[in-house]
Scaffold this motif. Structure first.
Motif, PDB file in Angstrom:
ATOM      1  N   GLY A  11      53.938  39.328  36.649  1.00 58.53           N
ATOM      2  CA  GLY A  11      52.854  39.132  37.601  1.00 58.53           C
ATOM      3  C   GLY A  11      51.670  40.018  37.282  1.00 58.53           C
ATOM      4  O   GLY A  11      51.676  40.791  36.317  1.00 58.53           O
ATOM      5  N   ARG A  12      50.648  39.926  38.096  1.00 59.31           N
ATOM      6  CA  ARG A  12      49.455  40.738  37.866  1.00 59.31           C
ATOM      7  C   ARG A  12      49.701  42.202  38.201  1.00 59.31           C
ATOM      8  O   ARG A  12      49.157  43.097  37.549  1.00 59.31           O
ATOM      9  CB  ARG A  12      48.302  40.206  38.709  1.00 59.31           C
ATOM     10  CG  ARG A  12      47.001  40.979  38.536  1.00 59.31           C
ATOM     11  CD  ARG A  12      45.855  40.271  39.210  1.00 59.31           C
ATOM     12  NE  ARG A  12      44.596  40.956  38.989  1.00 59.31           N
ATOM     13  CZ  ARG A  12      43.414  40.401  39.179  1.00 59.31           C
ATOM     14  NH1 ARG A  12      43.335  39.152  39.593  1.00 59.31           N
ATOM     15  NH2 ARG A  12      42.317  41.086  38.975  1.00 59.31           N
ATOM     16  N   THR A  13      50.517  42.456  39.203  1.00 52.27           N
ATOM     17  CA  THR A  13      50.708  43.831  39.661  1.00 52.27           C
ATOM     18  C   THR A  13      52.078  44.398  39.343  1.00 52.27           C
ATOM     19  O   THR A  13      52.281  45.602  39.486  1.00 52.27           O
ATOM     20  CB  THR A  13      50.492  43.914  41.184  1.00 52.27           C
ATOM     21  OG1 THR A  13      51.437  43.054  41.841  1.00 52.27           O
ATOM     22  CG2 THR A  13      49.078  43.490  41.555  1.00 52.27           C
ATOM     23  N   VAL A  43      47.949  42.555  32.957  1.00 53.40           N
ATOM     24  CA  VAL A  43      48.098  41.104  33.109  1.00 53.40           C
ATOM     25  C   VAL A  43      46.989  40.627  34.046  1.00 53.40           C
ATOM     26  O   VAL A  43      46.819  41.176  35.132  1.00 53.40           O
ATOM     27  CB  VAL A  43      49.476  40.719  33.692  1.00 53.40           C
ATOM     28  CG1 VAL A  43      49.559  39.219  33.941  1.00 53.40           C
ATOM     29  CG2 VAL A  43      50.597  41.156  32.755  1.00 53.40           C
ATOM     30  N   GLU A  44      46.237  39.638  33.612  1.00 49.97           N
ATOM     31  CA  GLU A  44      45.170  39.069  34.434  1.00 49.97           C
ATOM     32  C   GLU A  44      45.265  37.556  34.387  1.00 49.97           C
ATOM     33  O   GLU A  44      45.400  36.967  33.317  1.00 49.97           O
ATOM     34  CB  GLU A  44      43.785  39.504  33.920  1.00 49.97           C
ATOM     35  CG  GLU A  44      43.495  40.999  34.053  1.00 49.97           C
ATOM     36  CD  GLU A  44      43.166  41.402  35.478  1.00 49.97           C
ATOM     37  OE1 GLU A  44      42.912  40.506  36.304  1.00 49.97           O
ATOM     38  OE2 GLU A  44      43.155  42.626  35.763  1.00 49.97           O
ATOM     39  N   ARG A  45      45.215  36.924  35.566  1.00 44.82           N
ATOM     40  CA  ARG A  45      45.242  35.461  35.670  1.00 44.82           C
ATOM     41  C   ARG A  45      46.414  34.877  34.881  1.00 44.82           C
ATOM     42  O   ARG A  45      46.288  33.900  34.158  1.00 44.82           O
ATOM     43  CB  ARG A  45      43.919  34.874  35.191  1.00 44.82           C
ATOM     44  CG  ARG A  45      42.722  35.338  36.006  1.00 44.82           C
ATOM     45  CD  ARG A  45      41.414  34.855  35.468  1.00 44.82           C
ATOM     46  NE  ARG A  45      41.302  33.415  35.582  1.00 44.82           N
ATOM     47  CZ  ARG A  45      40.257  32.721  35.128  1.00 44.82           C
ATOM     48  NH1 ARG A  45      39.258  33.357  34.531  1.00 44.82           N
ATOM     49  NH2 ARG A  45      40.214  31.419  35.275  1.00 44.82           N
ATOM     50  N   ALA A  46      47.589  35.525  35.040  1.00 47.91           N
ATOM     51  CA  ALA A  46      48.856  35.090  34.445  1.00 47.91           C
ATOM     52  C   ALA A  46      48.856  35.160  32.920  1.00 47.91           C
ATOM     53  O   ALA A  46      49.699  34.523  32.277  1.00 47.91           O
ATOM     54  CB  ALA A  46      49.209  33.674  34.909  1.00 47.91           C
ATOM     55  N   GLY A  78      50.126  29.863  36.662  1.00 48.79           N
ATOM     56  CA  GLY A  78      48.702  30.149  36.700  1.00 48.79           C
ATOM     57  C   GLY A  78      47.845  28.933  36.446  1.00 48.79           C
ATOM     58  O   GLY A  78      48.318  27.857  36.087  1.00 48.79           O
ATOM     59  N   ASP A 187      47.284  36.598  42.068  1.00 46.68           N
ATOM     60  CA  ASP A 187      46.300  35.727  41.424  1.00 46.68           C
ATOM     61  C   ASP A 187      46.072  34.414  42.155  1.00 46.68           C
ATOM     62  O   ASP A 187      45.142  33.676  41.821  1.00 46.68           O
ATOM     63  CB  ASP A 187      46.734  35.414  39.988  1.00 46.68           C
ATOM     64  CG  ASP A 187      46.395  36.551  39.034  1.00 46.68           C
ATOM     65  OD1 ASP A 187      45.311  37.129  39.192  1.00 46.68           O
ATOM     66  OD2 ASP A 187      47.206  36.853  38.145  1.00 46.68           O
ATOM     67  N   THR A 210      44.348  39.413  45.484  1.00 45.62           N
ATOM     68  CA  THR A 210      43.424  40.449  45.017  1.00 45.62           C
ATOM     69  C   THR A 210      42.068  40.347  45.697  1.00 45.62           C
ATOM     70  O   THR A 210      41.374  41.349  45.861  1.00 45.62           O
ATOM     71  CB  THR A 210      43.235  40.341  43.494  1.00 45.62           C
ATOM     72  OG1 THR A 210      42.920  38.987  43.152  1.00 45.62           O
ATOM     73  CG2 THR A 210      44.474  40.779  42.756  1.00 45.62           C
TER      74      THR A 210
END
Length: 337
Positions: A11-13, A43-46, A78, A187, A210
């Motif tokens: 995941g993003r977090t 990790v950003e936007r999956a 995503g 996300d 977010t």
């Protein structure tokens, strides 16, 4: 040959791992579950942007959870993942997969040569098969596979997170014929509708957790970590921030309810119940808004609804939001290479 595999949810977090024993003919056993936070921008936007840091988090998650298996199935999700209905001439699963590039090459927004394609059959009449096309750009999986293998695991499959959700939380022979699983993440919102455990529709909504955290940080004049903490503080949520949180929950519930209505308008059986998963499942007001808008019961699933849960996994999941769902479903399904 071992039946134990690890599902890896990036995941993003946070990174989440689950070890499942999926012996054929037996109820799957959830043996271990672990979660480790990720640093910002890993990790950003999956999509994995920093494989080294993600690998370190995967190693920590596996170590703290005590997983023993080495074979892993990686989840993809995503907005870059394309899932759409497709009808194909009836053939073997291998033949249908082989014909996909020729069938969809004109309809995808990205070159077929740059994608991993799969076909998930839903129903057929002997001559034609209706199902879901899954197209994932190679670039979206390459860095994730690299990170997981740097962590010392062997990736034996890549699977759609939406399919994993259904396997993890929708019991076979449950009381509801049509269930929607809504996974609320940093996300965005992932929505999958399943009939008798078979996915019928997959959608991804961009109302991200977010965005709410960023708004709270702006209003409070703090960093995002402090805003995350404020979101968990009941005293704050009943004060000046309550309308902000409520508006976000209402927008999210509206997107989900509209998706469920769209599914029913297509001549499909309407959704009878909704299960909320993910860290954002505990967003105040979300369940109530969704139950009101969609006019169906909304609840949180338990791991023992599908799995036989071992003691260590039970302790890791006890009392927490259902963040284990994607990882556990990946490990129990095996994935598609």
């Amino acid at each position: 040959m071992t039946n134990r595999r690890i599902g890896v949810d990036l995941g993003r977090t946070a990174v989440r791992v689950a070890e499942v024993d999926g012996a054929p003919g037996k109820r799957p056993r959830l043996l271990r579950f672990g979660e480790q936070p990720l640093p910002p921008a890993a990790v950003e936007r999956a999509q994995v942007l920093d494989p080294r840091r993600v690998a370190a988090a995967v190693r920590r998650a596996c170590r703290t959870a005590g997983v023993r298996a080495r074979e892993a199935v990686l989840g993809v999700a995503g907005e870059h993942t394309i899932v759409r209905p497709v009808t194909m001439p009836a053939a073997s699963r291998e033949q249908m997969r082989a014909s996909l590039p020729f069938l969809v090459q004109e309809s995808l927004p990205v070159p077929v040569a740059d994608c991993v394609l799969d076909f998930y059959p839903v129903r057929g009449d002997g001559e034609r098969v209706e199902g879901l096309l899954v197209a994932v750009p190679d670039a979206a999986t390459a860095a994730a596979v690299e990170a997981v293998e740097q962590a010392g695991l062997r990736v034996v499959g890549v699977d759609l997170a939406a399919f994993a959700l259904v396997r993890a939380v929708v019991p076979r022979g449950g009381e509801h014929a049509v269930t929607a699983v809504v996974d609320v993440g940093a996300d965005g919102v992932q929505i999958v509708v399943a009939e008798h455990g078979v996915p019928q529709l997959v959608r991804f909504g961009g109302v991200a957790g977010t965005a709410l955290v960023a708004e709270l940080a702006r209003l409070l004049g703090v960093d995002v970590d402090a805003a995350e903490q404020a979101l968990r503080d009941e005293r704050v949520l009943h004060g000046d921030l309550a309308p902000v949180v409520a508006a976000h929950a209402e927008r999210m519930a509206t997107i989900v309810a509209e998706t469920l209505a769209f599914h029913a308008q297509g001549g499909n059986r309407p959704v009878e119940a909704v299960l909320l998963t993910g860290r954002g499942a505990g967003l105040p007001g979300l369940g109530q808004y969704l139950a009101s808008f969609a006019r169906v019961p909304v609840s949180l699933p338990r791991p023992d609804g599908v799995f036989a849960v071992e003691g260590r996994a039970a302790r890791a999941c006890e009392g927490s939001l259902p963040v284990w769902a994607v990882a556990a479903g990946l490990a129990s399904g095996g994935g598609a290479a």
